[in-house]
Write an enzyme that holds these catalytic residues in place. Structure first.
Site, PDB file in Angstrom:
ATOM      1  N   GLY A 284       0.826  -1.206  -0.033  1.00  0.00           N
ATOM      2  CA  GLY A 284      -0.175   0.047   0.016  1.00  0.00           C
ATOM      3  C   GLY A 284       0.817   1.227  -0.053  1.00  0.00           C
ATOM      4  O   GLY A 284       0.389   2.435   0.137  1.00  0.00           O
ATOM      5  N   GLU A 317       5.582  -5.517   2.295  1.00  0.00           N
ATOM      6  CA  GLU A 317       5.663  -6.041   1.104  1.00  0.00           C
ATOM      7  C   GLU A 317       5.375  -4.747  -0.118  1.00  0.00           C
ATOM      8  O   GLU A 317       4.536  -4.831  -0.841  1.00  0.00           O
ATOM      9  CB  GLU A 317       4.574  -7.051   0.885  1.00  0.00           C
ATOM     10  CG  GLU A 317       4.593  -8.153   1.861  1.00  0.00           C
ATOM     11  CD  GLU A 317       3.502  -9.082   1.895  1.00  0.00           C
ATOM     12  OE1 GLU A 317       2.626  -8.895   1.158  1.00  0.00           O
ATOM     13  OE2 GLU A 317       3.460 -10.056   2.573  1.00  0.00           O
ATOM     14  N   ARG A 320       4.859  -1.140  -5.691  1.00  0.00           N
ATOM     15  CA  ARG A 320       4.713  -0.015  -6.834  1.00  0.00           C
ATOM     16  C   ARG A 320       5.935   1.176  -6.182  1.00  0.00           C
ATOM     17  O   ARG A 320       6.306   1.904  -6.525  1.00  0.00           O
ATOM     18  CB  ARG A 320       3.270   0.452  -6.758  1.00  0.00           C
ATOM     19  CG  ARG A 320       2.876   1.155  -5.687  1.00  0.00           C
ATOM     20  CD  ARG A 320       1.421   1.969  -5.954  1.00  0.00           C
ATOM     21  NE  ARG A 320       0.399   0.648  -6.113  1.00  0.00           N
ATOM     22  CZ  ARG A 320      -0.183   0.677  -7.279  1.00  0.00           C
ATOM     23  NH1 ARG A 320       0.043   1.237  -8.084  1.00  0.00           N
ATOM     24  NH2 ARG A 320      -1.138  -0.515  -7.285  1.00  0.00           N
ATOM     25  N   PHE A 375      -7.041  -1.882 -14.772  1.00  0.00           N
ATOM     26  CA  PHE A 375      -7.124  -2.770 -13.421  1.00  0.00           C
ATOM     27  C   PHE A 375      -6.338  -2.129 -12.273  1.00  0.00           C
ATOM     28  O   PHE A 375      -6.287  -2.815 -11.073  1.00  0.00           O
ATOM     29  CB  PHE A 375      -6.297  -4.419 -13.705  1.00  0.00           C
ATOM     30  CG  PHE A 375      -6.817  -5.050 -15.111  1.00  0.00           C
ATOM     31  CD1 PHE A 375      -8.321  -5.466 -14.883  1.00  0.00           C
ATOM     32  CD2 PHE A 375      -6.064  -5.401 -16.075  1.00  0.00           C
ATOM     33  CE1 PHE A 375      -8.858  -6.241 -15.923  1.00  0.00           C
ATOM     34  CE2 PHE A 375      -7.005  -6.145 -17.084  1.00  0.00           C
ATOM     35  CZ  PHE A 375      -7.988  -6.490 -16.996  1.00  0.00           C
ATOM     36  N   ASP A 376      -5.589  -1.219 -12.484  1.00  0.00           N
ATOM     37  CA  ASP A 376      -4.961  -0.696 -11.517  1.00  0.00           C
ATOM     38  C   ASP A 376      -5.335   0.998 -11.087  1.00  0.00           C
ATOM     39  O   ASP A 376      -4.723   1.712 -10.555  1.00  0.00           O
ATOM     40  CB  ASP A 376      -3.352  -0.613 -11.738  1.00  0.00           C
ATOM     41  CG  ASP A 376      -2.526  -0.492 -10.444  1.00  0.00           C
ATOM     42  OD1 ASP A 376      -2.807  -0.863  -9.450  1.00  0.00           O
ATOM     43  OD2 ASP A 376      -1.591   0.158 -10.587  1.00  0.00           O
ATOM     44  N   CYS A 402      -7.315  -5.303 -32.523  1.00  0.00           N
ATOM     45  CA  CYS A 402      -8.617  -5.319 -33.231  1.00  0.00           C
ATOM     46  C   CYS A 402      -9.968  -5.136 -32.259  1.00  0.00           C
ATOM     47  O   CYS A 402     -11.041  -5.072 -32.652  1.00  0.00           O
ATOM     48  CB  CYS A 402      -8.864  -6.402 -33.891  1.00  0.00           C
ATOM     49  SG  CYS A 402      -8.829  -7.895 -33.189  1.00  0.00           S
ATOM     50  N   TYR A 431       2.601  -2.808 -12.390  1.00  0.00           N
ATOM     51  CA  TYR A 431       1.745  -3.392 -12.895  1.00  0.00           C
ATOM     52  C   TYR A 431       1.344  -2.971 -14.381  1.00  0.00           C
ATOM     53  O   TYR A 431       0.076  -2.679 -14.679  1.00  0.00           O
ATOM     54  CB  TYR A 431       0.288  -2.956 -12.134  1.00  0.00           C
ATOM     55  CG  TYR A 431       0.226  -3.695 -10.725  1.00  0.00           C
ATOM     56  CD1 TYR A 431       0.505  -5.032 -10.243  1.00  0.00           C
ATOM     57  CD2 TYR A 431       0.845  -2.654  -9.609  1.00  0.00           C
ATOM     58  CE1 TYR A 431       0.760  -5.416  -8.851  1.00  0.00           C
ATOM     59  CE2 TYR A 431       1.136  -3.066  -8.221  1.00  0.00           C
ATOM     60  CZ  TYR A 431       1.008  -4.479  -7.931  1.00  0.00           C
ATOM     61  OH  TYR A 431       1.354  -4.715  -6.700  1.00  0.00           O
TER      62      TYR A 431
END
EC number: 4.1.1.17
Length: 461
Positions: A284, A317, A320, A375-376, A402, A431
């Site tokens: 986080g 952990e 980013r 997704f992020d 396409c 990510y």
């Protein structure tokens, strides 16, 4: 300029120096990892600076004097050296600076880098040279880290729901430290890896985060005692407690409240005569907001000192935090279409002055590096490689596939572009590469490594 494949990733700027590569990687293959090698033993005695020097030689990391060469000039210098229509510029100096900031703010918290964030060989090797440990969520991630020559004791298998085959693999390679949050997982571990060292993942309040995990992972505080009792009955070794406040956390209170919950679990364990010695504060952590990072780390420093004895190991952990700012993506315009106001179809936009609108098609899209927009929750900003005096015009940026959902950015405004013009996007290290695919045959962009830290500063690491 040519590239080679390593762990599925294309690495450019290779100098093909096999002797250096062998010395750095300390690579016994995973299935030979139980055998200590002379190379790995000698390499472990090297200083951080020496390890980084070996890594830089292997990746052919070029020096980058940011006082003399801008990012635009650096990207431009690469255009004549590659035939790719999209590529990353990775500054390992950013990763090193983030590590320095971490050590300054959280000297007693050991970072376990979240491999899922960016598993590229360059990021993993630089962090290994700095002494960072690893948070792995799958067999593949564990393999990629072990292939660096990393000791299995430096890995936490931080996935509360593991495949049986992966548990067997972890046991075969002595990756003992792992998380759990339910009875079924305990039963699996009892059967397939009874010597594992377990970390109970709890569910904190993650309502102040952009991406929340509480609905999927973590046991409710009221159920912790039952799980601890079951682990004890199974003769399994629980060594600590973990949590994750969610990605994009917005408040330091989330960490404080979660640590108070962890302390209550420690108290439960004590009543069961179970000694816990590890706290995992999860991730986080922002990679770009220094003020917020300083505030969060102050809370963690103070709260862990208040609640836990000095013999309790504190780990985290971050993902980013290390990777996000290190990568810049350069991408070219491969096609262009002028859109009439009455024919703007799925992406309508009305302008008061009847300004012409455009669809631009880029060489990378949401099936590739821009999957972070889906997704992020990433907000990407297109920047012109070459300055323009033209007025911004309404446009939508599409990816190359396409699929009509391949929209990088809609209803934005930039000066009119032509085919062959280049854009670049900053803060694209988290990510992006990790989640990209080869849909429609569009392969992930290669990575060019640079270092913005002066040599004299590196010697003092």
């Amino acid at each position: 300029m040519t590239g080679t494949k390593r762990n599925g990733e294309e690495v450019v700027n290779e100098n093909n120096n096999n002797n250096v590569a062998e010395e750095t990687n300390k690579k016994a293959k995973v299935d030979e990892s139980s055998t200590e090698t002379t190379e790995s033993t000698s390499c472990s005695l090297l200083s951080r600076c020496e390890k980084l020097d070996i890594v830089r030689k292997e990746l052919d990391v070029k020096p980058w004097d940011q006082g003399k060469v801008t990012i635009q000039e650096l990207i431009t210098s690469l255009l004549d050296k590659t035939d790719r229509d999209a590529f990353f510029v990775a500054d390992v100096g950013v990763i090193i600076k983030q590590w320095q900031k971490w050590v300054k703010n959280l000297p007693n918290v050991k970072p376990y880098y979240a491999v899922k964030c960016n598993p590229t060989v360059g990021v993993l090797r630089v962090l290994d040279a700095l002494g960072t440990n690893y948070d792995c969520a799958s067999r593949t991630e564990i393999e990629s880290v072990l292939n660096l020559g990393v000791d299995p004791s430096r890995i936490i298998y931080a996935n509360p729901c593991k495949q049986i085959s992966a548990l067997k693999f972890a046991r075969a390679h002595n990756v003992k430290l792992m998380t759990f949050d339910n009875l079924s997982e305990l039963e699996k571990i009892e059967k397939f890896f009874p010597e594992a060292e377990l970390v109970l993942r709890i569910a904190p309040d993650d309502s102040k985060s952009v991406m929340r995990f509480g609905s999927k992972f973590g046991v409710h505080i009221d159920d912790c005692n039952d799980l601890l009792e079951m682990a004890k009955e199974m003769n399994l070794k629980v060594v600590g407690v973990s949590f994750h406040v969610g990605s994009g956390c917005q408040s330091g209170d989330s960490y404080a409240d979660a640590l108070i919950m962890v302390k209550s679990v420690f108290d439960m364990a004590k009543k069961l005569n179970m000694e816990l010695t590890l706290v995992d504060v999860g991730g986080g952590f922002t990679g770009s907001d220094d003020e917020k990072f300083n505030a969060f780390t102050k809370v963690i420093r103070e709260k862990t000192a208040e609640l836990f004895s000095p013999n309790v190991k504190i780990i985290a952990e971050p993902g980013r935090y290390f990777a996000a700012q290190s990568h810049t993506l350069a991408v070219t315009v491969i096609s262009k279409r002028s859109i009439k106001q009455e024919d703007n179809r799925q992406h309508p936009r009305r302008t008061s002055n009847n300004m012409r609108q455009y669809n631009y098609y880029l060489a990378d899209g949401v099936y590739g590096s821009f999957n972070n927009t889906k997704f992020d929750y990433a907000k990407v900003e297109p920047l012109l490689l070459k300055p323009s005096t033209k007025q911004p015009t309404p446009c939508t940026l599409f990816g190359p596939t396409c699929d009509s959902i391949d929209v990088v950015l809609k209803d934005t405004q930039i000066p009119e572009l032509k085919i062959g013009d280049w854009l670049y996007f900053q803060d694209m290290g988290a990510y992006t590469i990790a989640s990209s695919s080869s849909f429609n045959g569009f392969c992930p962009p290669p990575v060019y490594y640079y270092n913005s830290i002066p040599e004299e500063e590196l010697k003092n690491l």
